[in-house]
Design a protein around this motif. Structure first.
Motif, PDB file in Angstrom:
ATOM      1  N   VAL A 209       0.821  -1.221   0.000  1.00  0.00           N
ATOM      2  CA  VAL A 209       0.000   0.000   0.000  1.00  0.00           C
ATOM      3  C   VAL A 209       0.852   1.267   0.000  1.00  0.00           C
ATOM      4  O   VAL A 209       0.306   2.383   0.006  1.00  0.00           O
ATOM      5  CB  VAL A 209      -0.973   0.028   1.195  1.00  0.00           C
ATOM      6  N   LEU A 210       2.177   1.145  -0.038  1.00  0.00           N
ATOM      7  CA  LEU A 210       3.035   2.327  -0.003  1.00  0.00           C
ATOM      8  C   LEU A 210       2.698   3.346  -1.088  1.00  0.00           C
ATOM      9  O   LEU A 210       2.618   4.553  -0.784  1.00  0.00           O
ATOM     10  CB  LEU A 210       4.508   1.918  -0.081  1.00  0.00           C
ATOM     11  N   PRO A 211       2.507   2.957  -2.355  1.00  0.00           N
ATOM     12  CA  PRO A 211       2.189   3.981  -3.357  1.00  0.00           C
ATOM     13  C   PRO A 211       0.914   4.754  -3.043  1.00  0.00           C
ATOM     14  O   PRO A 211       0.816   5.950  -3.335  1.00  0.00           O
ATOM     15  CB  PRO A 211       2.073   3.193  -4.666  1.00  0.00           C
ATOM     16  N   TYR A 278      -9.709  -0.679  16.712  1.00  0.00           N
ATOM     17  CA  TYR A 278      -8.365  -0.096  16.646  1.00  0.00           C
ATOM     18  C   TYR A 278      -8.377   1.381  17.068  1.00  0.00           C
ATOM     19  O   TYR A 278      -7.426   1.850  17.705  1.00  0.00           O
ATOM     20  CB  TYR A 278      -7.788  -0.236  15.239  1.00  0.00           C
ATOM     21  N   LEU A 279      -9.441   2.099  16.730  1.00  0.00           N
ATOM     22  CA  LEU A 279      -9.546   3.493  17.153  1.00  0.00           C
ATOM     23  C   LEU A 279      -9.641   3.603  18.667  1.00  0.00           C
ATOM     24  O   LEU A 279      -8.974   4.442  19.294  1.00  0.00           O
ATOM     25  CB  LEU A 279     -10.771   4.150  16.508  1.00  0.00           C
ATOM     26  N   ILE A 280     -10.465   2.763  19.276  1.00  0.00           N
ATOM     27  CA  ILE A 280     -10.629   2.789  20.733  1.00  0.00           C
ATOM     28  C   ILE A 280      -9.318   2.440  21.422  1.00  0.00           C
ATOM     29  O   ILE A 280      -8.899   3.103  22.387  1.00  0.00           O
ATOM     30  CB  ILE A 280     -11.748   1.825  21.165  1.00  0.00           C
ATOM     31  N   LYS A 281      -8.638   1.408  20.915  1.00  0.00           N
ATOM     32  CA  LYS A 281      -7.385   0.970  21.542  1.00  0.00           C
ATOM     33  C   LYS A 281      -6.271   1.991  21.372  1.00  0.00           C
ATOM     34  O   LYS A 281      -5.303   1.988  22.144  1.00  0.00           O
ATOM     35  CB  LYS A 281      -6.954  -0.386  20.969  1.00  0.00           C
ATOM     36  N   ILE A 334      -5.764   3.460   4.694  1.00  0.00           N
ATOM     37  CA  ILE A 334      -4.917   2.842   3.667  1.00  0.00           C
ATOM     38  C   ILE A 334      -4.054   1.750   4.273  1.00  0.00           C
ATOM     39  O   ILE A 334      -3.907   0.659   3.709  1.00  0.00           O
ATOM     40  CB  ILE A 334      -4.039   3.912   2.980  1.00  0.00           C
ATOM     41  N   ASN A 335      -3.479   2.031   5.435  1.00  0.00           N
ATOM     42  CA  ASN A 335      -2.530   1.089   6.026  1.00  0.00           C
ATOM     43  C   ASN A 335      -3.189   0.024   6.898  1.00  0.00           C
ATOM     44  O   ASN A 335      -2.498  -0.854   7.420  1.00  0.00           O
ATOM     45  CB  ASN A 335      -1.481   1.860   6.830  1.00  0.00           C
ATOM     46  N   LEU A 336      -4.510   0.113   7.029  1.00  0.00           N
ATOM     47  CA  LEU A 336      -5.240  -0.885   7.815  1.00  0.00           C
ATOM     48  C   LEU A 336      -6.091  -1.800   6.955  1.00  0.00           C
ATOM     49  O   LEU A 336      -6.472  -2.895   7.383  1.00  0.00           O
ATOM     50  CB  LEU A 336      -6.120  -0.172   8.841  1.00  0.00           C
ATOM     51  N   TYR A 354      -1.101  -5.095  14.064  1.00  0.00           N
ATOM     52  CA  TYR A 354      -1.552  -4.479  12.823  1.00  0.00           C
ATOM     53  C   TYR A 354      -1.585  -2.947  12.898  1.00  0.00           C
ATOM     54  O   TYR A 354      -1.775  -2.279  11.887  1.00  0.00           O
ATOM     55  CB  TYR A 354      -2.946  -4.987  12.456  1.00  0.00           C
ATOM     56  N   THR A 355      -1.416  -2.396  14.090  1.00  0.00           N
ATOM     57  CA  THR A 355      -1.501  -0.938  14.251  1.00  0.00           C
ATOM     58  C   THR A 355      -0.147  -0.253  14.114  1.00  0.00           C
ATOM     59  O   THR A 355      -0.071   0.969  14.206  1.00  0.00           O
ATOM     60  CB  THR A 355      -2.077  -0.579  15.625  1.00  0.00           C
ATOM     61  N   TYR A 356       0.904  -0.997  13.902  1.00  0.00           N
ATOM     62  CA  TYR A 356       2.254  -0.431  13.984  1.00  0.00           C
ATOM     63  C   TYR A 356       2.429   0.774  13.055  1.00  0.00           C
ATOM     64  O   TYR A 356       2.930   1.813  13.464  1.00  0.00           O
ATOM     65  CB  TYR A 356       3.290  -1.511  13.668  1.00  0.00           C
ATOM     66  N   VAL A 357       2.010   0.673  11.808  1.00  0.00           N
ATOM     67  CA  VAL A 357       2.099   1.804  10.880  1.00  0.00           C
ATOM     68  C   VAL A 357       0.835   2.665  10.884  1.00  0.00           C
ATOM     69  O   VAL A 357       0.928   3.901  10.908  1.00  0.00           O
ATOM     70  CB  VAL A 357       2.424   1.316   9.453  1.00  0.00           C
ATOM     71  N   PRO A 358      -0.371   2.097  10.870  1.00  0.00           N
ATOM     72  CA  PRO A 358      -1.577   2.932  10.791  1.00  0.00           C
ATOM     73  C   PRO A 358      -1.688   4.011  11.859  1.00  0.00           C
ATOM     74  O   PRO A 358      -2.191   5.106  11.595  1.00  0.00           O
ATOM     75  CB  PRO A 358      -2.715   1.913  10.919  1.00  0.00           C
TER      76      PRO A 358
END
Length: 606
Positions: A209-211, A278-281, A334-336, A354-358
C-alpha cells in the motif's frame, strides 16, 4: 504543542497565496529527537530478559533451517523459500544474521528488535517534523506515542514480528525521501523512494500500500493534481502487484478456506469491528491479548460496530475537508485495509501488531489538531492540555512496561490469553504443545483436551493429543483420536500417518501395513514412512529382506538419519553379515545415535 505563529504579510488588497507544506527548520532538532528515542529504547529493555515462544518463533527461528547458512546456496534458499505462507526474504535474512552471531540465544534477537524499533521511532519523528513544517512538539508527541504505545509491544517483543519492524523502517524512510522529492522534484529522490519501497516489500507484503500512502502525502503537501501522481509511482505499483499476486498464490488454500468459513456479511462486520476497535485501543489500550480469536457467532457488538463504522465513513467522505483530518484518517485506512479481515486469514479477528504503521496517521492528525487549537480556542487552557498529554503518555508507558514480560515464554503468553478468552482452542493447544518437548504428558493431554472441549474437530489438538497418548503409552486412547482425526480429515497426510502408528501400537499389523503402503504410494519420498514400514517388516512380520529394502530406501532419501543406519545394521546382523552390521552401526554412532553396549560387542565395536 503550539509553535509560535509566524506573521503573514500579504500585499494590500490581495490574499496570501497557499503554498505546499514544507519544513521550515534548518536542521533536525536533536534535542527533541534523541530523548524520544532514548525513552523508547529504555522502556523496551525488559524484553531483553524474554525468550522464544512457540507462536511462530519455531517456524521463523528455532527450527528454521534457512537461518543456518549464508553461503551462496543458503542465500538462494532465503530468497526463494516462503516462510509461514509469506515471502519476506529480507526479514529471514535479518534473522539469519542474528543466528550467525548468537545462534539460538534470544538476547541478540530481542536487542536487534529493540534497536530497530528505536530507529523507527526516530524516523517517525523525522517524517512528522517534515510534514508539520518543523513543529518540534508535534513531532515529539507523535514519535513518542508511536514508540511507547502498548499496542506496539507485540511487534517489538515477539521475535517473529521482525517483519513489522523492518518493513516499517524502509516504509517510513521512503516517505521521508518522498517529501524531499516533492520539495525539490529531483529524480534521484524518486529513485531512492522506489528502491526503499522494494526493500520494504521484501520485508513484509503489507508494504504493497506504499504507493497509495505516497498519494496521500501528495494530497497533504498540496501538490497540483496530475497523472504524474500515479505514473511516478508506477514501478512501486508494479512491484506491489507482483508481490500481492505471489502472496495470494502462496496463501490460496488458506484464503479459499476463509471465504468458505465466513460469509460476506460476517467479513464486512469483522472489518467494521476492526475499524472501531483499533480506534478505541489507540486511546485506551487496555485490556490487551496476544490473540483475539474470531467469534463463534456474530454478536450485537459487531452489528453496532459496522453501523457506526459505515456512518463515520459516510460522514467523513461527505463532510470532512480539513486537510489534517483527511490525511490522518486516509493514512489510517490505507494502512489498515489489508488486515480488516475482508479476506479472513489467520486466527484473529483483530491483532495489536496491525496498528504499527496505521497509528502514525492517527497520532499525526491528533497532534496537528491540538497544536492548531492551542493557537486559538485552547490557548488559555494550554497548561491543562499539556498536563493531560503527559498523563496519557505516562499511562501508555506504564502499560507497555507491564505488558512486555507477557512475551517472556509460551506458558506466560498463553495463560495471559486465556485470562481474556478462556475457551480459546488455539491458546489451550499452544499451551499444551509448549510442554510436549518436556514430556509432561498428563499436562499436555489436559490442555489439548480443553481445546477439544471447545471444538471437538480442531485438527491441531486432535493431532497432538494422538501423539501425546502414543508417547504416554496409551495406544487405545490414541487410536480413538486417530480414527476421529482421519474421519474428519480423510485427505490429510498426518491423519493417515498417525492412524498407521496407532494401528501398529494396538497390534493391528495387517491394517498398519496397508496404511503404510497407501502412504508410501502417495508419498514415495517420505523416508519416515519407509523406515516405519521397515520396522513392521522386521519386528512383526520377521521379513528381514523387505525390511532391509525399506531401510536402504529411507537412507537414500535421508542419509543423515542415524536411527535408519542402526535399523539397517540390525538387518545385516540378522543375515550374519557382521561386517555390514558394524559399518552401518559406526555410521549411526557418527550421526549421534546411541547404541547399547551389548549390541556393540556383538558386532565387534570396541
Amino acid at each position: 504543542m503550539a509553535e509560535k505563529p509566524k506573521k503573514n504579510n500579504p500585499k494590500a488588497g490581495g490574499k496570501p497565496k497557499k503554498k505546499p507544506v514544507q519544513s521550515s527548520a534548518s536542521g533536525v532538532p536533536w534535542a527533541f529527537l534523541l530523548p524520544v528515542v532514548a525513552v523508547t529504547f529504555i522502556l523496551f529493555t525488559p524484553a531483553l530478559k524474554n525468550g522464544f515462544t512457540n507462536w511462530d518463533d519455531v517456524l521463523y527461528v528455532t527450527q528454521n533451517p534457512l537461518l543456518q547458512s549464508l553461503n551462496a546456496e543458503g542465500l538462494k534458499a532465503i530468497f526463494t523459500t516462503p516462510v509461514v505462507s509469506n515471502f519476506h526474504p529480507l526479514t529471514i535474512l535479518s534473522l539469519a544474521l542474528n543466528y550467525q552471531v548468537s545462534e539460538l540465544q534470544p538476547l541478540g534477537y530481542h536487542l536487534t528488535s529493540i534497536v530497530l524499533h528505536a530507529i523507527n521511532t526516530g524516523l517517525v519523528f523525522w517524517l512528522i517534523w517534515l510534514l508539520s513544517a518543523g513543529n518540534r512538539w508535534v513531532s515529539a508527541f507523535v514519535a513518542l506515542a508511536f514508540g511507547i504505545h502498548p499496542m506496539h509491544v507485540e511487534s517489538v517483543a515477539w521475535i517473529s514480528e521482525r517483519k513489522d519492524l523492518l518493513y516499517t523502517l524502509f516504509y517510513v524512510l521512503a516517505m521521508i525521501i518522498y517529501v524531499r522529492y516533492v520539495q525539490t522534484q529531483k529524480m534521484k529522490y524518486l529513485v531512492g523512494v522506489t528502491l526503499l519501497g522494494v526493500l520494504s516489500l521484501l520485508c513484509k507484503p503489507a508494504a504493497i500500500v506504499l504507493p497509495l500512502t505516497l498519494i496521500a502525502v501528495d494530497y497533504y503537501l498540496q501538490r497540483t493534481w496530475s497523472w504524474t501522481w500515479v505514473t511516478e509511482k508506477l514501478p512501486l505499483f508494479i512491484g506491489s502487484g507482483i508481490l500481492a499476486y505471489a502472496t495470494l498464490a502462496i496463501q490460496a488454500k488458506r484464503a479459499v478456506a476463509s471465504v468458505e468459513l465466513y460469509g460476506i456479511l460476517e467479513r464486512i462486520c469483522f472489518a467494521g469491528f476492526g475499524l472501531i476497535w483499533y480506534l478505541i485501543k489507540a486511546i485506551v489500550p487496555y485490556p490487551l491479548s496476544a490473540l483475539h480469536p474470531f467469534p463463534e457467532h456474530l454478536t450485537i457488538v459487531y452489528y453496532i460496530a459496522i453501523v457506526v463504522a459505515i456512518a463515520a465513513l459516510v460522514y467523513f467522505a461527505l463532510k470532512v475537508r480539513q486537510r489534517n483530518l483527511v490525511f490522518g484518517i486516509g493514512f489510517y485506512l490505507i494502512n489498515l485495509v489489508l488486515v480488516l479481515q475482508l479476506v479472513s486469514i489467520g486466527n484473529a479477528v483483530v491483532a495489536e501488531r496491525y496498528t504499527y504503521v496505521p497509528y502514525i496517521g492517527l497520532f499525526f492528525m491528533v497532534g496537528m489538531q491540538i497544536a492548531a487549537a492551542l493557537k486559538g480556542v485552547l490557548y488559555t487552557y494550554r497548561n491543562a492540555v499539556y498536563g493531560m498529554a503527559i498523563v496519557w503518555l505516562a499511562a501508555l508507558a506504564m502499560v507497555t512496561w507491564n505488558r512486555i514480560p507477557v512475551w517472556n515464554n509460551s506458558q506466560v503468553l498463553w495463560e495471559d490469553v486465556l485470562k481474556h478468552y478462556p475457551d480459546s482452542k488455539r491458546a489451550w493447544t499452544n499451551k499444551g504443545l509448549d510442554l510436549f518437548d518436556q514430556k509432561k504428558w498428563p499436562e499436555v493431554i489436559e490442555h489439548l483436551s480443553k481445546a477439544l472441549e471447545t471444538d471437538p474437530s480442531y485438527a491441531d489438538a486432535l493431532e497432538w493429543r494422538t501423539r501425546a497418548y502414543l508417547e504416554n503409552q496409551q495406544p487405545d486412547k490414541a487410536m480413538q483420536d486417530a480414527v476421529a482425526f482421519q474421519k474428519l480429515f480423510p485427505e490429510k497426510e498426518t491423519a493417515l500417518f498417525l492412524l498407521a502408528r496407532c494401528q501398529d501400537g494396538t497390534g493391528q499389523t495387517d491394517a498398519a501395513m496397508a496404511t503404510y503402503n497407501s502412504l508410501i504410494s502417495a508419498f514415495p519420498d517420505k523416508a519416515e514412512y519407509l523406515n516405519n514400514r521397515g520396522v513392521l517388516y522386521f519386528n512383526k512380520l520377521k521379513n528381514v529382506p523387505e525390511a532391509k529394502k525399506d531401510f536402504e530406501a529411507a537412507i537414500r532419501i535421508k542419509p543423515d538419519s542415524g536411527p535408519y543406519y542402526l535399523n539397517l545394521s540390525r538387518c545385516y546382523y540378522m543375515e550374519n553379515d557382521i561386517s555390514g552390521a558394524r559399518v552401518n552401526a559406526v555410521k549411526a554412532i557418527q550421526l549421534g545415535t546411541a547404541i547399547d553396549l551389548q549390541y556393540q560387542k556383538l558386532i565387534g565395536i570396541d
